[in-house]
Design an enzyme around this catalytic site. Sequence first.
Site, mmCIF file in Angstrom:
data_model
loop_
_atom_site.group_PDB
_atom_site.id
_atom_site.type_symbol
_atom_site.label_atom_id
_atom_site.label_comp_id
_atom_site.label_asym_id
_atom_site.label_seq_id
_atom_site.Cartn_x
_atom_site.Cartn_y
_atom_site.Cartn_z
ATOM 1 N N ASP A 98 0.842 -1.189 0.000
ATOM 2 C CA ASP A 98 0.000 0.000 0.000
ATOM 3 C C ASP A 98 0.878 1.240 0.000
ATOM 4 O O ASP A 98 1.356 1.677 -1.023
ATOM 5 C CB ASP A 98 -0.814 -0.043 1.304
ATOM 6 C CG ASP A 98 -2.307 -0.058 1.063
ATOM 7 O OD1 ASP A 98 -2.725 -0.290 -0.067
ATOM 8 O OD2 ASP A 98 -3.039 0.178 2.028
ATOM 9 N N VAL A 131 -9.333 -4.726 0.931
ATOM 10 C CA VAL A 131 -9.434 -6.080 0.401
ATOM 11 C C VAL A 131 -9.334 -7.087 1.549
ATOM 12 O O VAL A 131 -8.466 -6.960 2.407
ATOM 13 C CB VAL A 131 -8.318 -6.339 -0.636
ATOM 14 C CG1 VAL A 131 -8.478 -7.726 -1.257
ATOM 15 C CG2 VAL A 131 -8.332 -5.258 -1.703
HETATM 16 P P1 IMP Z 1 1.929 -0.427 3.814
HETATM 17 O O1 IMP Z 1 2.384 -0.800 2.430
HETATM 18 O O2 IMP Z 1 3.044 -0.190 4.772
HETATM 19 O O3 IMP Z 1 0.942 0.708 3.792
HETATM 20 O O4 IMP Z 1 1.120 -1.602 4.475
HETATM 21 C C1 IMP Z 1 0.833 -2.761 3.848
HETATM 22 C C2 IMP Z 1 0.200 -3.643 4.903
HETATM 23 O O5 IMP Z 1 -1.044 -3.103 5.352
HETATM 24 C C3 IMP Z 1 -0.126 -4.981 4.292
HETATM 25 O O6 IMP Z 1 0.900 -5.899 4.532
HETATM 26 C C4 IMP Z 1 -1.402 -5.361 5.000
HETATM 27 O O7 IMP Z 1 -1.092 -6.060 6.186
HETATM 28 C C5 IMP Z 1 -2.062 -4.076 5.368
HETATM 29 N N1 IMP Z 1 -3.084 -3.699 4.374
HETATM 30 C C6 IMP Z 1 -3.043 -2.636 3.557
HETATM 31 N N2 IMP Z 1 -4.134 -2.583 2.767
HETATM 32 C C7 IMP Z 1 -4.867 -3.647 3.086
HETATM 33 C C8 IMP Z 1 -6.117 -4.160 2.586
HETATM 34 O O8 IMP Z 1 -6.777 -3.616 1.671
HETATM 35 N N3 IMP Z 1 -6.558 -5.303 3.160
HETATM 36 C C9 IMP Z 1 -5.876 -5.954 4.162
HETATM 37 N N4 IMP Z 1 -4.714 -5.509 4.643
HETATM 38 C C10 IMP Z 1 -4.214 -4.368 4.119
#
Ligand code: IMP
Length: 200
Positions: free
Chosen positions: A124, A174
Amino acid sequence: MAMSQEQLTVERPTGLESWRDAPPVLFSAEKVSRRVRTLAREIAAARSDRPLTLAVVLRGAFVFAADLIRALIEIGVRDLTVEFLSVASYRGMASDRTRPDVHYVNGIFPGEGRDVLVVEDIIDRGHTLEAIERALSSHCERLRVCALLDRPHLREVPIGPHHVGFTLDTDDFVVGYGLDLDGRYRELPYLGRLPAPPRA
Ligand code: IMP
Ligand code: MG
């Protein structure tokens, strides 16, 4: 603008009538399965001669990783080991959501002389992946990343996976196929979407 009846109809998974409040389908189990098998071929084609360690990021990637490993074995990939990581972003005044902590489930990460493929559920903002890369890059020969889902439009750091299952261009949250919302929906066999993004 008025929506047609077709646009208003939400596709529901079949055979899941007993699931209460089953989220609408984003990608069906069949579609995910086909994509995972294609990903396995892409990963096999891109690998080096070195042995490969899959670093599975708990907990969201556990179903994806299990299917991916079986798909890799099915097409003849050998010299494969599997390790587990967990990543914690603590909340509260002392926390820094942009620098989550990475934990090796087995204490140390045995990646010396090996290629490592991080297996992640969704990328994300990119902070989780950045922390994982920071933790692992000096513990292996070559670090690559495979994410089931990628949402590049939310990225806050310039980082990205080498292999992606599906790229998303919406903010839908998701769930299913291992991904959860507050511990729910991990058991769903498909990828579903929840309209309100409950992100911090
Ligand atoms: P980021 O890239 O540091 O923002 O975080 C990614 C993490 O957030 C992922 O490994 C997931 O654990 C969690 N995450 C982000 N978006 C979602 C989603 O749409 N569904 C479930 N978990 C999510
Ligand atoms: Mg995750």
